[in-house]
Design an enzyme around this catalytic site. Structure first.
Site, PDB file in Angstrom:
ATOM      1  N   SER A  70       4.475   1.625   7.991  1.00 41.38           N
ATOM      2  CA  SER A  70       4.073   0.757   7.251  1.00 41.38           C
ATOM      3  C   SER A  70       5.040   0.555   6.262  1.00 41.38           C
ATOM      4  O   SER A  70       5.829   1.508   5.877  1.00 41.38           O
ATOM      5  CB  SER A  70       2.682   1.112   6.312  1.00 41.38           C
TER       6      SER A  70
ATOM      7  N   HIS B   2       0.675  -1.156   0.129  1.00 43.79           N
ATOM      8  CA  HIS B   2      -0.245   0.060  -0.171  1.00 43.79           C
ATOM      9  C   HIS B   2       0.827   1.147   0.042  1.00 43.79           C
ATOM     10  O   HIS B   2       0.204   2.318  -0.142  1.00 43.79           O
ATOM     11  CB  HIS B   2      -1.044   0.122   1.170  1.00 43.79           C
TER      12      HIS B   2
END
Length: 324
Positions: free
Chosen positions: A280, A153
């Site tokens: 992330s 992502h």
């Protein structure tokens, strides 16, 4: 989720490699494969880990006592990053403002200040520009001279609900070892990204990993992580380290935590190490014979544990094939 069927090439569906360039979890894991870091970098300083397999970070009070930190890095010409301001976590682009990572109870993260030492310098602060010119923050780590691994992502936005935003991001500014306004290794911009169709087509969190390819072999200077597939019985309970660039701390600062692996399945690794949005893409790594070996790509949070995409046989195969 239904079981993934094998394709004609023998790969489980969802693990077909895809890139932004034009074309030119139910079974136990028993296999074991290890690719050691090719180098710790040409710059001198290397942090000394503890005997127990955790990073030695001053002020961090995890499960074991820590040894001394490495000496401070030598003076060098340092760049100042552009004023990006306070940017949101890239996870919000695909998952909404609720975020996908979590501090579990008391925040036990510790700031890394000697970011010009290995392994901290092999970890990069990412400023990600989407197709619609929105900007976000994330984390990546070198696995070869020109390739960084990160979350899927971070390179491909999925299900944002914003017109013109979904798809491959337009560019990523990669800043290795960033420490706030200091860039000990400068900044490099990438426009070449890779992931797998399980993420880009389905948005399936079990396939949330990707790669960034930079135009210069910066990994030779800052060092690289190894990657490995470990069987369930070796990975469960193993001590792991996570360090990245969260959005809830001062911009561009690197923060670390460590814990034992609490649970595994064929595609995910779960741990109670504290993280926040912006981390992330960080490496979830072990230290084995002083080598930093990634076992998962951090991507998600939960009420009782955070988690990363497990480096299983398929993930290992794609990561090693993306090394440049």
């Amino acid at each position: 989720m239904s079981d993934k069927k094998k394709t004609a090439q023998g790969l489980a569906s969802g693990y077909q490699s895809v890139s932004n360039l034009p074309p030119d979890a139910t079974q136990p894991v028993a296999a074991r494969a290890v690719t050691l870091p090719a180098t710790q970098g040409s710059s001198p300083n290397v942090s000394t880990p503890t005997v127990g397999g955790l990073e030695a970070v001053a002020g961090h009070t995890a499960a074991v006592s820590f040894g001394p930190e490495a000496a401070a890095a030598p003076p060098r010409v340092q760049e100042v990053p552009p004023d990006f301001g306070d940017l949101p976590d890239i996870g919000e682009a695909s998952f909404g403002s609720g975020g996908v990572e979590a501090v579990l109870g008391v925040d036990e993260r510790t700031q890394i200040t000697d970011t010009a030492s290995y392994p901290w310098r092999a970890i990069a602060s990412l400023v990600i520009t989407g197709r619609d010119n929105s900007q976000w923050v994330g984390t990546g780590w070198f696995v070869s001279p020109r390739t960084l691994i990160t979350a899927g992502h971070c390179v491909y936005i999925k299900n944002s609900g914003v017109p013109g935003r979904d798809g491959w991001v337009s560019k990523i500014n990669v800043m290795c070892g960033r420490n706030g306004t200091t860039l000990p290794y400068g900044s490099v911009t990438s426009t070449v990204f890779k992931s797998v169709d399980g993420w880009t087509e389905e948005g399936d969190e079990n396939f949330d990993f990707g790669a960034i390819v930079v135009p210069t072999p910066l990994g030779e200077e800052v060092g690289m992580f190894g990657v490995a597939v470990y069987p369930d019985d070796e990975l469960l309970g193993a001590l792991v380290n996570i360090s990245g660039y969260p959005g809830d701390k001062p911009a561009g600062t690197q923060w670390f935590d460590s814990r034992a692996v609490a649970q595994v399945n064929a595609r995910k690794v779960y741990y109670e190490a504290d993280t926040a949005g912006g981390q992330s893409g960080a490496a979830v790594f072990r230290i084995v014979d002083d080598a930093r070996i990634a076992v998962a790509v951090h991507a998600y949070g939960g009420a009782t544990a955070n988690s990363g995409t497990r480096i299983n046989d398929e993930v290992y195969g794609w990561i090693t094939s993306w090394m440049e």
